[in-house]
Design a protein around this motif. Sequence first.
Motif, mmCIF file in Angstrom:
data_model
loop_
_atom_site.group_PDB
_atom_site.id
_atom_site.type_symbol
_atom_site.label_atom_id
_atom_site.label_comp_id
_atom_site.label_asym_id
_atom_site.label_seq_id
_atom_site.Cartn_x
_atom_site.Cartn_y
_atom_site.Cartn_z
ATOM 1 N N LEU A 233 -0.629 3.940 -14.903
ATOM 2 C CA LEU A 233 -0.479 3.300 -13.354
ATOM 3 C C LEU A 233 0.290 4.440 -12.379
ATOM 4 N N PRO A 234 1.098 4.770 -12.905
ATOM 5 C CA PRO A 234 1.999 5.814 -12.158
ATOM 6 C C PRO A 234 1.289 7.038 -11.847
ATOM 7 N N VAL A 235 0.720 7.752 -12.521
ATOM 8 C CA VAL A 235 -0.479 8.729 -12.391
ATOM 9 C C VAL A 235 -1.361 8.742 -11.315
ATOM 10 N N LEU A 236 -2.331 7.562 -11.583
ATOM 11 C CA LEU A 236 -3.248 7.147 -10.700
ATOM 12 C C LEU A 236 -2.640 6.473 -9.384
ATOM 13 N N MET A 237 -1.400 5.907 -9.194
ATOM 14 C CA MET A 237 -0.694 5.730 -8.025
ATOM 15 C C MET A 237 -0.503 6.942 -7.215
ATOM 16 N N GLU A 238 0.245 7.992 -7.861
ATOM 17 C CA GLU A 238 0.529 9.238 -7.321
ATOM 18 C C GLU A 238 -0.742 10.075 -6.860
ATOM 19 N N ARG A 239 -1.815 9.975 -7.568
ATOM 20 C CA ARG A 239 -2.988 10.480 -7.118
ATOM 21 C C ARG A 239 -3.595 9.982 -6.080
ATOM 22 N N ARG A 240 -3.757 8.716 -5.912
ATOM 23 C CA ARG A 240 -4.282 7.857 -4.726
ATOM 24 C C ARG A 240 -3.304 8.179 -3.511
ATOM 25 N N ALA A 241 -2.129 8.030 -3.593
ATOM 26 C CA ALA A 241 -1.035 8.197 -2.466
ATOM 27 C C ALA A 241 -1.045 9.549 -2.017
ATOM 28 N N ARG A 242 -1.203 10.442 -2.750
ATOM 29 C CA ARG A 242 -1.518 12.104 -2.600
ATOM 30 C C ARG A 242 -2.776 12.100 -1.307
ATOM 31 N N ASP A 243 -3.913 11.358 -2.001
ATOM 32 C CA ASP A 243 -4.955 11.408 -1.132
ATOM 33 C C ASP A 243 -4.979 10.628 0.349
ATOM 34 N N LEU A 244 -3.976 9.813 0.279
ATOM 35 C CA LEU A 244 -3.622 9.247 1.592
ATOM 36 C C LEU A 244 -2.733 9.870 2.515
ATOM 37 N N LEU A 245 -2.011 10.876 2.022
ATOM 38 C CA LEU A 245 -1.207 11.846 2.975
ATOM 39 C C LEU A 245 -2.105 12.538 3.833
ATOM 40 N N PRO A 246 -1.410 12.794 4.787
ATOM 41 C CA PRO A 246 -1.995 13.645 5.974
ATOM 42 C C PRO A 246 -2.300 15.123 5.286
ATOM 43 N N ALA A 247 -3.250 15.716 5.591
ATOM 44 C CA ALA A 247 -3.375 16.930 5.251
ATOM 45 C C ALA A 247 -2.351 18.037 5.922
ATOM 46 N N GLU A 248 -2.146 18.994 4.921
ATOM 47 C CA GLU A 248 -0.990 19.822 5.291
ATOM 48 C C GLU A 248 -1.526 21.184 5.956
ATOM 49 N N ASP B 154 7.430 -2.655 -11.637
ATOM 50 C CA ASP B 154 6.661 -1.917 -10.536
ATOM 51 C C ASP B 154 7.257 -1.584 -9.362
ATOM 52 N N ALA B 155 8.560 -2.281 -8.999
ATOM 53 C CA ALA B 155 9.331 -1.614 -7.985
ATOM 54 C C ALA B 155 9.911 -0.199 -8.393
ATOM 55 N N SER B 156 10.268 -0.012 -9.619
ATOM 56 C CA SER B 156 10.609 1.219 -10.268
ATOM 57 C C SER B 156 9.744 2.274 -10.186
ATOM 58 N N THR B 157 8.548 1.905 -10.577
ATOM 59 C CA THR B 157 7.385 2.784 -10.358
ATOM 60 C C THR B 157 7.076 3.392 -8.970
ATOM 61 N N ILE B 158 7.011 2.376 -7.965
ATOM 62 C CA ILE B 158 6.815 2.726 -6.773
ATOM 63 C C ILE B 158 8.058 3.706 -6.356
ATOM 64 N N ARG B 159 8.984 3.359 -6.477
ATOM 65 C CA ARG B 159 10.168 4.198 -6.114
ATOM 66 C C ARG B 159 9.944 5.709 -6.808
ATOM 67 N N LEU B 160 9.894 5.844 -8.130
ATOM 68 C CA LEU B 160 9.845 6.829 -8.713
ATOM 69 C C LEU B 160 8.571 7.920 -8.169
ATOM 70 N N THR C 228 0.440 1.544 -0.449
ATOM 71 C CA THR C 228 -0.888 1.119 -0.506
ATOM 72 C C THR C 228 -1.783 1.392 -1.680
ATOM 73 N N ALA C 229 -1.378 2.704 -2.420
ATOM 74 C CA ALA C 229 -1.664 3.096 -3.775
ATOM 75 C C ALA C 229 -1.451 1.766 -4.731
ATOM 76 N N PHE C 230 -0.327 1.343 -4.732
ATOM 77 C CA PHE C 230 0.096 0.155 -5.646
ATOM 78 C C PHE C 230 -0.904 -0.889 -5.155
ATOM 79 N N GLU C 231 -0.899 -1.259 -3.933
ATOM 80 C CA GLU C 231 -1.765 -2.221 -3.847
ATOM 81 C C GLU C 231 -3.076 -2.426 -4.304
ATOM 82 N N GLU C 232 -3.723 -1.274 -4.059
ATOM 83 C CA GLU C 232 -4.958 -1.072 -4.447
ATOM 84 C C GLU C 232 -5.057 -1.253 -6.049
ATOM 85 N N LEU C 233 -4.169 -0.816 -6.796
ATOM 86 C CA LEU C 233 -4.208 -0.936 -8.237
ATOM 87 C C LEU C 233 -3.179 -1.667 -9.012
#
Length: 72
Positions: free
Chosen positions: A50-65, A7-13, A36-41
């Motif tokens: 899990l890595p793909v879903l985490m990345e999508r969710r984390a991207r949604d949580l980032l501030p708008a560009e 899990d730590a490796s996935t979060i880091r990547l 936060t995405a990891f905690e939700e999933l």
Amino acid sequence: MAESEEDASTIRLVAERLMKAHPQVDVDVVRGSVQTAFEELRYARVRTYLPVLMERRARDLLPAEGPAEFDG
């Protein structure tokens, strides 16, 4: 619940990919959104995606560009 080494490796990547994709966003904000995405999933039974879903969710949580455009 403590994170496993996998899990730590996935979060880091995932965080590294998002930091490269969004260099204008503060590193701590990216890491926080990934955590936060990891905690939700974290209790997902099927962990294959899990890595793909985490990345999508984390991207949604980032501030708008940039400022939002208004099509008034």
